[in-house]
Design a protein around this motif. Structure first.
Motif, short mmCIF file in Angstrom:
data_model
loop_
_atom_site.label_atom_id
_atom_site.label_comp_id
_atom_site.label_asym_id
_atom_site.label_seq_id
_atom_site.Cartn_x
_atom_site.Cartn_y
_atom_site.Cartn_z
N ASN A 56 -19.35 15.57 6.39
CA ASN A 56 -19.04 13.66 5.90
C ASN A 56 -20.08 12.96 5.24
O ASN A 56 -21.04 12.65 5.54
CB ASN A 56 -18.29 13.35 7.38
CG ASN A 56 -18.23 12.05 7.78
OD1 ASN A 56 -17.86 11.50 6.69
ND2 ASN A 56 -17.58 11.73 9.09
N THR A 57 -19.99 12.81 3.94
CA THR A 57 -21.21 11.89 3.31
C THR A 57 -21.15 10.28 3.68
O THR A 57 -21.55 9.55 3.40
CB THR A 57 -21.02 11.65 1.86
OG1 THR A 57 -19.70 10.91 1.50
CG2 THR A 57 -21.21 13.17 1.08
N ASN A 58 -19.65 10.18 4.41
CA ASN A 58 -18.86 8.13 5.19
C ASN A 58 -20.40 8.10 5.96
O ASN A 58 -20.82 7.07 6.45
CB ASN A 58 -18.22 7.87 5.15
CG ASN A 58 -17.58 8.14 4.27
OD1 ASN A 58 -17.75 7.75 3.12
ND2 ASN A 58 -16.67 8.50 4.12
N GLN A 59 -21.05 8.89 7.01
CA GLN A 59 -21.30 8.92 8.18
C GLN A 59 -23.18 9.00 7.98
O GLN A 59 -23.95 9.91 7.08
CB GLN A 59 -21.65 10.26 9.11
CG GLN A 59 -23.10 9.87 10.42
CD GLN A 59 -21.75 11.67 11.21
OE1 GLN A 59 -21.23 12.87 10.43
NE2 GLN A 59 -22.43 11.87 12.31
N SER A 60 -23.43 7.85 8.46
CA SER A 60 -24.77 7.45 8.28
C SER A 60 -25.97 7.72 8.67
O SER A 60 -25.32 8.23 9.65
CB SER A 60 -25.44 6.35 8.85
OG SER A 60 -26.47 4.88 8.91
N PRO A 61 -26.89 8.46 8.43
CA PRO A 61 -28.34 8.94 9.28
C PRO A 61 -28.89 7.85 10.19
O PRO A 61 -29.53 8.35 10.43
CB PRO A 61 -28.84 9.81 7.75
CG PRO A 61 -28.54 8.74 7.04
CD PRO A 61 -27.23 8.09 6.78
#
Length: 372
Positions: free
Chosen positions: A2-7
């Protein structure tokens, strides 16, 4: 994935301190590495503003071009004075200090092969790769395995470079540098230490790992950062005149933009304040001992030292995440982290500041007692 999940799960809404605003909640804060909480000290803020007004953001070129100001030269001198070395150089970041230092040692012909602790900070791994020589790892903090690896891989004509953190960031374990030095002397090698965490907080003079072990040798080299104990930003390397000459003529200085003036101004003041206030180091040790003694009383296995970093495990990852979340609900922030050396399950990690009060430390302990 999920590249939309912020680290970036937790967002600060103001400066850090013993109490810190996180996501619109005032929290008791036991994290980060601002050991003396100088990042919001009024004298450092003023020094930063003064430098910004005089020099602008930066010189917009490298230090080896036309980017070295008298401010940066003064900072080089003050770093050398603090660490009692012939010379020093200020760099845009602590991360770069390892690359610059190892490349300078290579340019001097001081090593042909690298032996690296298996859990060093990854900036050291990346720095070692730039040297273009064979790299072998040894068991963390294990001088016997280090010598075994040297005996196995070092050729008769070669010189080794031993690379290690001074203090490892999760468990606050110290590398056994006196043992490494004996090995370096035996095999005509040198040692590079990433001293990001110890500088400013340990050693008789607050100079970090070598000061802590009371070591001096022309085989010992180090780099570190001003972004932790000193309340500023940027990396630095102190050392002999010859060594710093090669650092100053290396790719990092030549190819990176000159450091930000506000950070340099803050660093000058931070060095001064830390040098003038050794009682801060004593207070942070007292706070660390109070916390560690309290955690042992709860039944946790805690390292017997007076360093400000304290990590511990309680069950597996899920249980530690629940403890972390419950403390957050109670307006207390400690870290749950899987940082280098924490292992796959992670750890709960706390950091003491010199500004924490006994009441704040006891409040954390009282809450942990009811949760664990």
């Amino acid at each position: 994935m999920n590249t939309n999940q912020s680290p970036f799960k937790y967002i600060l809404e103001g400066p850090t301190g013993a109490t810190t605003n996180i996501q619109n909640k005032e929290m008791l804060y036991f994290a980060g590495v601002g050991y003396f909480q100088l990042h919001n000290h009024p004298d450092i803020i003023k020094a930063s503003i003064d430098a910004l007004q005089k020099y602008g953001i930066s010189s917009a070129t490298s230090r080896s071009g036309i980017g070295t100001t008298d401010l940066l030269l003064e900072l080089d001198t003050k770093i050398a004075e603090f660490f009692d070395t012939d010379d020093a150089v200020y760099l845009p970041s602590g991360y770069l200090s390892n690359i610059a230092g190892i490349q300078a040692l290579k340019a001097m012909g001081r090593f042909d092969i690298i032996f690296m602790d298996e859990v060093v900070h990854y900036c050291n791994e990346e720095a070692a790769l730039t040297a273009g020589v064979p790299i072998f790892t040894f068991k963390s903090r294990d001088s016997k395995d280090l010598e075994h690896q040297i005996k196995t891989h070092l050729k008769a004509s070669e010189k080794p470079l031993i690379v290690s953190d001074g203090m490892f960031p999760v468990w606050a374990w110290m590398a056994p540098i006196p043992e490494y030095l004996a090995i370096a002397e035996k095999y005509n090698g040198v040692i590079w230490v990433d001293d990001a965490h110890p500088v400013g907080i340990i050693g008789t003079n607050g100079r970090g790992t070598y000061d802590y072990f009371k070591l001096k040798s022309d085989r010992l080299f180090m780099g570190a950062t001003l972004s932790k104990a000193f309340g500023a930003y940027g990396g630095f390397i102190p050392g002999s005149e010859e060594f710093i000459y090669h650092v100053k003529h290396g790719h990092v200085i030549d190819g990176s933009s000159s450091p930000v003036s506000a950070a340099a101004g803050a660093a000058l003041k931070g060095l001064q304040l830390v040098g003038e206030n050794p009682q801060w180091r004593e207070q942070i040790r007292k706070n660390a001992v109070r916390l560690k003694d309290g955690l042992r009383a709860i039944g946790l296995e805690i390292e017997h030292n007076d360093f400000p970093i304290t990590s511990f495990k309680v069950g597996g990852a899920e249980q530690m995440q629940k403890i972390h979340a419950e403390l957050f609900k109670r307006n207390i922030y400690i870290q749950y982290t899987k940082y280098i050396g924490a292992g796959p399950e992670g750890v709960l990690r706390t950091v003491m500041f010199s500004t924490h009060t006994n009441e704040q430390i006891d409040h954390l302990l009282d809450n942990l007692k009811t949760i664990i």
